[in-house]
Design a protein around this motif. Structure first.
Motif, PDB file in Angstrom:
ATOM      1  N   GLU A 141       6.341  10.038  -1.716  1.00 28.02           N
ATOM      2  CA  GLU A 141       6.705   9.138  -0.630  1.00 28.02           C
ATOM      3  C   GLU A 141       5.501   8.305  -0.184  1.00 28.02           C
ATOM      4  O   GLU A 141       5.623   7.098   0.085  1.00 28.02           O
ATOM      5  N   THR A 142       4.340   8.937  -0.122  1.00 27.62           N
ATOM      6  CA  THR A 142       3.120   8.221   0.250  1.00 27.62           C
ATOM      7  C   THR A 142       2.818   7.113  -0.752  1.00 27.62           C
ATOM      8  O   THR A 142       2.474   5.989  -0.380  1.00 27.62           O
ATOM      9  N   THR A 143       2.949   7.432  -2.022  1.00 26.15           N
ATOM     10  CA  THR A 143       2.687   6.445  -3.073  1.00 26.15           C
ATOM     11  C   THR A 143       3.660   5.283  -2.989  1.00 26.15           C
ATOM     12  O   THR A 143       3.287   4.109  -3.123  1.00 26.15           O
TER      13      THR A 143
ATOM     14  N   ASN B 157       5.160   4.172  -0.346  1.00 31.12           N
ATOM     15  CA  ASN B 157       4.794   3.368   0.827  1.00 31.12           C
ATOM     16  C   ASN B 157       3.639   2.430   0.524  1.00 31.12           C
ATOM     17  O   ASN B 157       3.618   1.269   0.962  1.00 31.12           O
TER      18      ASN B 157
ATOM     19  N   ALA C 186       4.989  -0.431  -1.570  1.00 25.92           N
ATOM     20  CA  ALA C 186       5.823  -1.334  -0.770  1.00 25.92           C
ATOM     21  C   ALA C 186       4.966  -2.301   0.042  1.00 25.92           C
ATOM     22  O   ALA C 186       5.341  -3.464   0.229  1.00 25.92           O
ATOM     23  N   LYS C 187       3.820  -1.830   0.531  1.00 27.94           N
ATOM     24  CA  LYS C 187       2.937  -2.703   1.311  1.00 27.94           C
ATOM     25  C   LYS C 187       2.246  -3.737   0.429  1.00 27.94           C
ATOM     26  O   LYS C 187       1.934  -4.838   0.883  1.00 27.94           O
TER      27      LYS C 187
ATOM     28  N   ARG D 266      -5.281   7.396   2.398  1.00 29.68           N
ATOM     29  CA  ARG D 266      -4.418   8.486   2.860  1.00 29.68           C
ATOM     30  C   ARG D 266      -5.083   9.845   2.680  1.00 29.68           C
ATOM     31  O   ARG D 266      -4.995  10.713   3.545  1.00 29.68           O
TER      32      ARG D 266
END
Length: 391
Positions: free
Chosen positions: A317-319, A321, A324-325, A375
């Motif tokens: 999920e972190t990856t 995100n 997406a940015k 992160r």
């Protein structure tokens, strides 16, 4: 007339358009109609051209002759493309239809260039053109015949999804336009001494060349390897994802070997804890389902992925995100984690749109690295950048 010919030639088989043999009959019927009609139009226009001395009408007549040759080549193309696969060509001869269309386009361009030269000469050395009512009537009748031929090829081409016949339909419409322009030029020649006939001949020749280039473009595209049809891609993906044990798909590639003859391959993500025999059976069922629904022979590769692990899910999920940015169009697959004492390797593939330069790709890679490090300093992304294989 169209439905009468189809019923008379194909009979009860006319609705079995998925059958290669029936498709071949449709192609041969269309070619025979084109050969017959174009030969009659060629003879009529050539007679008028010689009688009136109108070079534009003679050019239009030879254009019909080239259309007749095109119909003959189309018939040969359909006959060869309908051959069954063999040891030398295990995927069949379906692309022959595209080659036939390409030859047709080259013939059209050659005819256009020849009459461009002749018409230009007529402008430099004008000759009188004789107008007769009979000639005008014959030209109008040829326009009506071409309109019917266009409708016929559209009907058959749409029914069997043939780019060659749809190109023939467009060529018939082009002929209606060029004959109309010729008729206008012949009438105008009665009221002026200007070389209207030569000018009209040039316009007709340019129009013929432009039509040939357009047909060449349409037939070259599938030969070069154009993107798969969106509806086919969606149907394949939706069918595979209907299988309860398949979590996702990626790297879907569709190879076209002629209309109705395609081969696809894709990667299907399955839980790494699943029984391999059960997954193999699931994949076989998905391949059969794709064949039954789309007629595309599909080979599916299994990609095991870890599911149900909160830590892995959080890293994934972190990856996502971070991607997406950077750009919402970026997608990811084949996400894996290899953990060490002081570093965590995040291994995954990122799909980027076509058109990105090498510098832009490296910038994306650097931004992914920076975003994940922000992160957690232990994150070490191992990224493979690739293009999306389908639409």
């Amino acid at each position: 007339m169209t439905e009468f010919l189809i019923r008379h030639v194909l009979g009860e088989e006319r609705n079995k358009t998925a059958d290669a043999r029936v498709r071949e009959k449709y192609g041969l019927l269309s070619g025979a109609v084109g050969l017959f009609c174009n030969f009659l139009l060629f003879a009529a226009k050539l007679l008028i051209g010689f009688t009136t001395g109108a070079i534009s009408i003679a050019a239009d007549a030879v254009n019909n002759l080239s259309d007749g040759l095109s119909s003959l080549i189309s018939m040969i193309g359909f006959k060869v493309s309908g051959r069954a696969p063999d040891a030398q060509h295990p995927f069949g001869y379906g692309r022959t239809e595209y080659i036939a269309g390409l030859i047709v386009s080259l013939l059209i361009c050659v005819v256009g260039v020849q009459f461009l030269q002749t018409s230009a000469s007529r402008i430099l050395h004008p000759e009188p053109v004789t107008f007769t009512v009979v000639s005008a009537v014959v030209l109008v009748l040829t326009m009506l015949v071409k309109l019917w031929m266009g409708a016929f090829n559209h009907c058959v081409g749409t029914r069997i999804d043939s780019p060659t016949l749809l190109a023939a339909m467009q060529d018939s419409i082009n002929d209606v336009i060029t004959t109309g322009v010729v008729l206008i030029g012949m009438v105008a020649g009665r009221f002026t001494t200007l070389p209207v006939d030569g000018v009209i001949g040039v316009l007709v020749a340019l129009f013929i060349i432009w039509a040939g280039i357009g047909i060449a473009r349409d037939t070259l595209s599938p030969l070069i390897g154009q993107a798969a049809d969106r509806e086919v891609v969606k149907a394949i993906g939706d069918t595979v994802l209907e299988s309860p044990g398949i979590l996702g798909i990626h790297d879907l590639i569709v190879h076209n070997y002629g209309v109705g003859k395609s081969l696809a391959s894709l990667h299907a993500e399955v839980p790494d804890t699943a029984d391999i025999v059960a997954v193999h059976e699931l994949i076989d069922e998905a391949e059969r389902a794709v064949w039954e629904k789309t007629g595309v022979y599909t080979v599916i590769h299994m990609d095991p992925v870890r599911v149900g692990d909160p830590r892995i899910d959080a890293m994934r999920e972190t990856t996502l995100n971070v991607l997406a940015k950077i750009n919402p169009e970026l997608t990811m697959h084949d996400f894996r984690v290899v953990e060490g004492e002081r570093r965590i390797n995040l291994i995954f593939d990122v799909v980027v749109p076509f058109g990105y330069t090498d510098e832009q790709k490296e910038e994306i890679r650097a931004r992914i690295h920076t975003g994940l490090k922000a992160r957690d300093k232990r994150y070490c992304p191992v990224v493979t950048l690739e293009h999306k294989m389908t639409l």
